[in-house]
Design a protein around this motif. Structure first.
Motif, PDB file in Angstrom:
ATOM      1  N   GLN A 190       0.689  -1.157   0.141  1.00 25.18           N
ATOM      2  CA  GLN A 190       0.182   0.102  -0.135  1.00 25.18           C
ATOM      3  C   GLN A 190       1.013   1.091  -0.167  1.00 25.18           C
ATOM      4  O   GLN A 190       0.523   2.202  -0.889  1.00 25.18           O
ATOM      5  N   LEU A 191       1.889   1.221   0.848  1.00 21.12           N
ATOM      6  CA  LEU A 191       2.753   2.456   0.922  1.00 21.12           C
ATOM      7  C   LEU A 191       3.493   2.578  -0.421  1.00 21.12           C
ATOM      8  O   LEU A 191       3.992   3.687  -0.766  1.00 21.12           O
ATOM      9  N   ALA A 192       3.956   1.363  -1.258  1.00 26.98           N
ATOM     10  CA  ALA A 192       4.446   1.676  -2.321  1.00 26.98           C
ATOM     11  C   ALA A 192       3.760   2.202  -3.298  1.00 26.98           C
ATOM     12  O   ALA A 192       4.585   2.827  -4.320  1.00 26.98           O
ATOM     13  N   LYS A 193       2.577   2.568  -3.219  1.00 29.19           N
ATOM     14  CA  LYS A 193       1.657   3.235  -4.183  1.00 29.19           C
ATOM     15  C   LYS A 193       2.153   4.670  -4.284  1.00 29.19           C
ATOM     16  O   LYS A 193       1.502   5.536  -5.105  1.00 29.19           O
ATOM     17  N   GLN A 194       2.462   5.275  -3.298  1.00 28.15           N
ATOM     18  CA  GLN A 194       2.691   6.630  -3.053  1.00 28.15           C
ATOM     19  C   GLN A 194       3.674   7.137  -3.945  1.00 28.15           C
ATOM     20  O   GLN A 194       4.683   6.461  -4.185  1.00 28.15           O
ATOM     21  N   ASP A 195       3.663   8.165  -4.676  1.00 30.10           N
ATOM     22  CA  ASP A 195       4.583   8.662  -5.600  1.00 30.10           C
ATOM     23  C   ASP A 195       5.441   9.694  -4.697  1.00 30.10           C
ATOM     24  O   ASP A 195       5.514  11.037  -5.095  1.00 30.10           O
ATOM     25  N   ASN A 196       6.275   9.292  -3.831  1.00 34.36           N
ATOM     26  CA  ASN A 196       7.116   9.845  -3.231  1.00 34.36           C
ATOM     27  C   ASN A 196       8.244   9.154  -2.420  1.00 34.36           C
ATOM     28  O   ASN A 196       8.645   7.935  -2.682  1.00 34.36           O
ATOM     29  N   GLU A 197       9.104   9.849  -1.584  1.00 36.40           N
ATOM     30  CA  GLU A 197      10.314   8.920  -0.936  1.00 36.40           C
ATOM     31  C   GLU A 197       9.859   7.657  -0.069  1.00 36.40           C
ATOM     32  O   GLU A 197      10.253   6.470  -0.063  1.00 36.40           O
ATOM     33  N   ILE A 198       8.467   7.904   0.585  1.00 39.74           N
ATOM     34  CA  ILE A 198       7.781   6.687   1.134  1.00 39.74           C
ATOM     35  C   ILE A 198       7.439   5.624   0.348  1.00 39.74           C
ATOM     36  O   ILE A 198       7.761   4.440   0.427  1.00 39.74           O
ATOM     37  N   GLY A 199       6.804   6.086  -0.922  1.00 41.24           N
ATOM     38  CA  GLY A 199       6.520   4.784  -1.878  1.00 41.24           C
ATOM     39  C   GLY A 199       7.774   4.187  -2.407  1.00 41.24           C
ATOM     40  O   GLY A 199       7.953   2.856  -2.684  1.00 41.24           O
ATOM     41  N   ALA A 200       8.925   4.989  -2.850  1.00 42.35           N
ATOM     42  CA  ALA A 200      10.043   4.472  -3.240  1.00 42.35           C
ATOM     43  C   ALA A 200      10.678   3.473  -2.344  1.00 42.35           C
ATOM     44  O   ALA A 200      11.253   2.457  -2.470  1.00 42.35           O
ATOM     45  N   TYR A 201      10.884   3.835  -1.079  1.00 37.76           N
ATOM     46  CA  TYR A 201      11.398   3.008   0.073  1.00 37.76           C
ATOM     47  C   TYR A 201      10.633   1.965   0.143  1.00 37.76           C
ATOM     48  O   TYR A 201      11.066   0.642   0.350  1.00 37.76           O
ATOM     49  N   ALA A 202       9.461   1.907   0.184  1.00 42.97           N
ATOM     50  CA  ALA A 202       8.506   0.713   0.326  1.00 42.97           C
ATOM     51  C   ALA A 202       8.627  -0.233  -0.822  1.00 42.97           C
ATOM     52  O   ALA A 202       8.691  -1.466  -0.755  1.00 42.97           O
ATOM     53  N   THR A 203       8.705   0.384  -2.105  1.00 44.38           N
ATOM     54  CA  THR A 203       9.034  -0.583  -3.194  1.00 44.38           C
ATOM     55  C   THR A 203      10.250  -1.354  -3.037  1.00 44.38           C
ATOM     56  O   THR A 203      10.162  -2.399  -3.507  1.00 44.38           O
ATOM     57  N   LEU A 204      11.275  -0.598  -2.688  1.00 47.43           N
ATOM     58  CA  LEU A 204      12.570  -1.464  -2.239  1.00 47.43           C
ATOM     59  C   LEU A 204      12.456  -2.629  -1.236  1.00 47.43           C
ATOM     60  O   LEU A 204      12.749  -3.566  -1.336  1.00 47.43           O
ATOM     61  N   ALA A 205      11.510  -2.254  -0.105  1.00 45.38           N
ATOM     62  CA  ALA A 205      11.326  -3.119   0.973  1.00 45.38           C
ATOM     63  C   ALA A 205      10.557  -4.373   0.375  1.00 45.38           C
ATOM     64  O   ALA A 205      11.004  -5.478   0.789  1.00 45.38           O
ATOM     65  N   VAL A 206       9.424  -3.998  -0.717  1.00 49.84           N
ATOM     66  CA  VAL A 206       8.881  -5.224  -0.897  1.00 49.84           C
ATOM     67  C   VAL A 206       9.760  -6.140  -2.043  1.00 49.84           C
ATOM     68  O   VAL A 206       9.705  -7.421  -1.876  1.00 49.84           O
ATOM     69  N   HIS A 207      10.716  -5.490  -2.706  1.00 55.29           N
ATOM     70  CA  HIS A 207      11.658  -6.254  -3.362  1.00 55.29           C
ATOM     71  C   HIS A 207      12.519  -7.048  -2.426  1.00 55.29           C
ATOM     72  O   HIS A 207      12.946  -8.385  -2.820  1.00 55.29           O
ATOM     73  N   ASP A 208      12.897  -6.274  -1.371  1.00 60.54           N
ATOM     74  CA  ASP A 208      13.841  -7.152  -0.481  1.00 60.54           C
ATOM     75  C   ASP A 208      13.184  -8.441   0.084  1.00 60.54           C
ATOM     76  O   ASP A 208      14.009  -9.282   0.445  1.00 60.54           O
ATOM     77  N   GLN A 209      12.125  -8.217   0.406  1.00 62.97           N
ATOM     78  CA  GLN A 209      11.140  -9.470   0.877  1.00 62.97           C
ATOM     79  C   GLN A 209      11.183 -10.534  -0.074  1.00 62.97           C
ATOM     80  O   GLN A 209      11.156 -11.727   0.036  1.00 62.97           O
ATOM     81  N   GLN A 210      10.841 -10.305  -1.420  1.00 63.82           N
ATOM     82  CA  GLN A 210      10.865 -11.247  -2.627  1.00 63.82           C
ATOM     83  C   GLN A 210      12.424 -11.866  -2.696  1.00 63.82           C
ATOM     84  O   GLN A 210      12.383 -13.051  -2.947  1.00 63.82           O
ATOM     85  N   VAL A 211      13.427 -11.132  -2.578  1.00 68.86           N
ATOM     86  CA  VAL A 211      14.775 -11.411  -2.879  1.00 68.86           C
ATOM     87  C   VAL A 211      15.179 -12.628  -1.716  1.00 68.86           C
ATOM     88  O   VAL A 211      15.800 -13.499  -2.258  1.00 68.86           O
ATOM     89  N   GLN A 212      14.662 -12.411  -0.548  1.00 67.43           N
ATOM     90  CA  GLN A 212      15.011 -13.417   0.497  1.00 67.43           C
ATOM     91  C   GLN A 212      14.423 -14.694   0.312  1.00 67.43           C
ATOM     92  O   GLN A 212      14.837 -15.707   0.676  1.00 67.43           O
TER      93      GLN A 212
END
Length: 716
Positions: A226-248
């Motif tokens: 949900q946070l990753a949908k934001q078009d700002n730094e919050i969304g950008a960091y959330a996008t990377l966090a989602v990716h980090d979970q997938q990489v694990q």
């Protein structure tokens, strides 16, 4: 002559007692401290610490350490290492008392050493206070509190949560959440989720929580998505966090052809087009990795070279969609934010984000056979921890940077204790010297800089280890000679140049009344350690210099300088004010692509009729250089170089022939004039070029490194 009968049984070699040995070691350390003999302090402190660790009479030694601590801040700094080896309640009290010392160096040393002791309630408040300072102070406190949480997780977690309840400063809160993010426990995840979702919380604090959640397993994926949908730094960091979970959840891949997959990392912007040299943190090493990556990829035994450098969070996200099929892929690590930016001075406090970023790059790329680290900085510190966790062998470029820094500070005279403490507070000399020792001991592969003291120092710190545990080779840094050759072959008169050219731009900036003079050229970052302001001051102070050459500085982001670059520009303006007539002879071109700097070096040597004379020279104003890639490029061009005598240049500059070596305390202006005196020396240009081609070509460096890297397979 009557022969005397000697009763050898009666002669006994008196072995020192434990007490007298301790007295001897303490006296040696005190003498080294009194003289501010840095290498002596490091060595004697290590010996005394080992002695203290194995000594049964710890209570007697403790009194001596207390006396040292009271003798002054520098004596206190070295006493802490040995006192920390004593498993005694009073030793713990000594360390805790140092947490509130007036000198940062003492506080940091005590904080670091407390990590290996049991948690003490009275230390928690000063440790959390130190964590609030930022930079390396935060890192030291974070390190100790994280270690303490291994045995007392609930105690440390509750202390951090309580601190958050009473703290309003957003930067301090972000540092506290960084610590919270590495602690364990279900309540931690709940706290991180609450902070991440709180729209009333400041952005840096939310970003710290979001970043931490990316490395956690839990049922909060919906929150991150949900946070990753934001078009700002919050969304950008959330996008990377989602990716980090997938990489694990993915198993690292292997490369099909079985060739070496090498990773190289630097905590600076890696400009793969070599277009921003000298801007911000994009210095020689960052540019070297681009050329070296290409050269390594040409080696038959190397399959891929993954180059990791700094970039924006937007760059990091875009990088995730790039193909890994190329021979030299690039990946971006990122940390900090617009309200909490990361720079070379405060990077240490961003270690949690840096580690996650490095894991992300490696996890997305797949397995690597080896990671090559070079600097004694937060990037190397973070990457070595990640490599250890993932079981990746480390190759480390070993150079005695802290020792050379102190040598430059001494500048032919005794260094005062106060001056050393000031330098240590600024440059973390003691910590980085110990970090160098650790990297030298734990790295499976070591690439030694071609400095005489390197091999001796490595041998000393590894004297108790089996030689079979480590491979080491002396390897010089290299340059792309082809770039210099092309610049020389394609050098044209102004009238024949079409389109935009740095040569045409320089020609326009040369004052009409000074077009008969040669160039004094310097290329590098606008950072105080590079000595640009020192060059300007030396040139401006001597009429026989500023009346006989134009000074050209290449480096710095002049249109949008960083805080560090601004400080250098201000120092230059102080030496030669904007309205000073001398300013006509000072040209600042800003950071330039490597192809431009090659052209400028050729231009300084060959001249440009009607605009500047031939016979220019190159100057490096730094008090010390670990190596000096720009100096090698200048020699390959055929320029006389003026270089610091401390560090690497003394191994490749032939003093009085191809250049002039300058001690840090010597008159730089006088040395520059000596350099101009070498321009017409017969055979000098050929000797300099031949030396570079034989020993410092980038392909030679790549070949030697590949041979070193290949020993990884011998150990598996």
């Amino acid at each position: 002559m009557q022969q005397q009968n000697i009763d050898y049984q009666a002669l006994k070699i008196v072995q020192p007692t434990q007490a007298s040995m301790g007295t001897i070691l303490i006296e040696e350390l005190n003498q080294a401290t009194e003289l501010v003999n840095f290498e002596g302090m490091l060595s004697h402190s290590s010996h005394l610490a080992r002695f203290a660790k194995n000594n049964p009479n710890s209570h007697l030694l403790l009194q001596d350490f207390k006396a040292m601590a009271e003798a002054g801040p520098l004596a206190n700094l070295v006493a802490i290492e040995s006192a920390a080896q004593l498993h005694h309640q009073d030793a713990t009290k000594l360390l805790i008392n140092c947490l509130t010392h007036d000198y940062a160096s003492v506080r940091r040393q005590a904080t670091w050493r407390l990590a290996n002791r049991h948690p003490v309630a009275s230390a928690l408040t000063p440790l959390l206070h130190q964590l609030s300072f930022g930079g390396i102070d935060t890192m030291h406190a974070h390190h100790t509190l994280e270690k303490w949480s291994d045995s007392h997780p609930e105690l440390i977690a509750q202390c951090v949560i309580n601190a958050l309840l009473s703290q309003e400063d957003p930067l301090i809160r972000a540092r506290l959440v960084d610590l919270l993010g590495v602690l364990s426990g279900g309540s931690i995840i709940a706290s991180l989720c609450t902070i991440a979702a709180d729209n009333t919380e400041s952005v840096p604090v939310r970003l710290a929580a979001i970043s931490a959640l990316g490395c956690r397993a839990g049922t909060f994926n919906g929150l991150l998505n949900q946070l990753a949908k934001q078009d700002n730094e919050i969304g950008a960091y959330a996008t990377l966090a989602v990716h980090d979970q997938q990489v694990q959840q993915h198993t690292p891949s292997t490369h099909p052809n079985g060739g070496l997959r090498v990773c190289q990392l630097v905590l600076a912007q890696v400009d793969k087009r070599l277009s921003n040299g000298g801007c911000g943190d994009t210095g020689g090493v960052a540019s070297l990795l681009v050329s070296l990556g290409d050269a390594l990829a040409r080696q038959p035994a190397v399959s891929q070279v993954l180059t990791i450098g700094l970039g924006s969070i937007e760059d990091a996200i875009k990088n995730l969609s790039l193909s890994d099929a190329t021979s030299q892929p690039f990946r971006i690590i990122t940390a900090g934010s617009s309200l909490r930016p990361m720079n070379s001075a405060n990077a240490w406090e961003h270690l949690p984000q840096l580690k996650r970023s490095i894991k992300r790059c490696l996890g997305h790329f797949g397995g690597v056979d080896l990671i090559h680290l070079r600097m004694l900085d937060a990037g190397t510190f973070a990457a070595s921890d990640v490599a250890n966790e993932l079981g990746i062998p480390v190759c480390f470029s070993f150079a005695p940077d802290p020792q050379n820094t102190v040598q430059a500070l001494q500048a032919g005279q005794q260094l005062s204790q106060q001056a050393f403490l000031d330098a240590d507070a600024q440059s973390n000399l003691w910590f980085r010297a110990r970090m160098l020792e650790k990297m030298g001991r734990t790295s499976s592969h070591v690439a030694l800089f071609p400095q005489p003291k390197c091999a001796l120092l490595l041998q000393d710190i590894r004297k108790d280890l089996s030689p079979q545990t480590q491979k080491s080779v002396t390897i010089a840094e290299g340059i792309d000679i082809k770039l210099i050759s092309e610049a020389r072959l394609n050098y044209l008169p102004i009238e024949q140049i079409t389109g935009h050219s740095v040569i045409s731009e320089l020609a326009k900036k040369i004052c009409a009344t000074r077009r008969h003079l040669p160039l004094l050229l310097s290329v590098g970052r606008f950072h105080p350690i590079k000595g640009m302001a020192r060059i300007v001051a030396a040139w401006a102070a001597d009429p026989s210099l500023h009346n006989t050459c134009n000074l050209v500085l290449v480096g710095g982001n002049l249109s949008n300088p960083s805080l560090i670059e601004t400080s250098v520009i201000q120092a230059i303006d102080a030496a030669v004010p904007i309205n000073d007539p001398l300013r006509a002879g000072l040209i600042m071109l800003g950071g330039r692509p490597r192809a431009d700097t090659a052209q400028l070096m050729v231009a300084a040597m060959m001249g440009q009729p009607g605009y500047w004379a031939n016979g220019g020279i190159y100057v490096d104003g730094a008090p010390k250089e670990e190596f000096g890639l720009a100096l090698i490029e200048a020699l390959a061009t055929g320029l006389v170089v003026v270089a610091p005598s401390t560090g690497g240049p003394s191994t490749f500059v032939d003093h009085g022939d191809t250049g002039i070596l300058v001690d840090p305390d010597h008159d730089l202006g006088h040395s520059i004039k000596q350099g101009f005196g070498l321009v017409s020396l017969e055979g000098r240009i050929l000797r300099a070029r031949s030396m570079v081609e034989q020993h410092y070509a980038i392909d030679t460096m790549a070949d030697k490194l590949t041979s070193l890297y290949l020993t990884v397979k011998d150990q598996t």
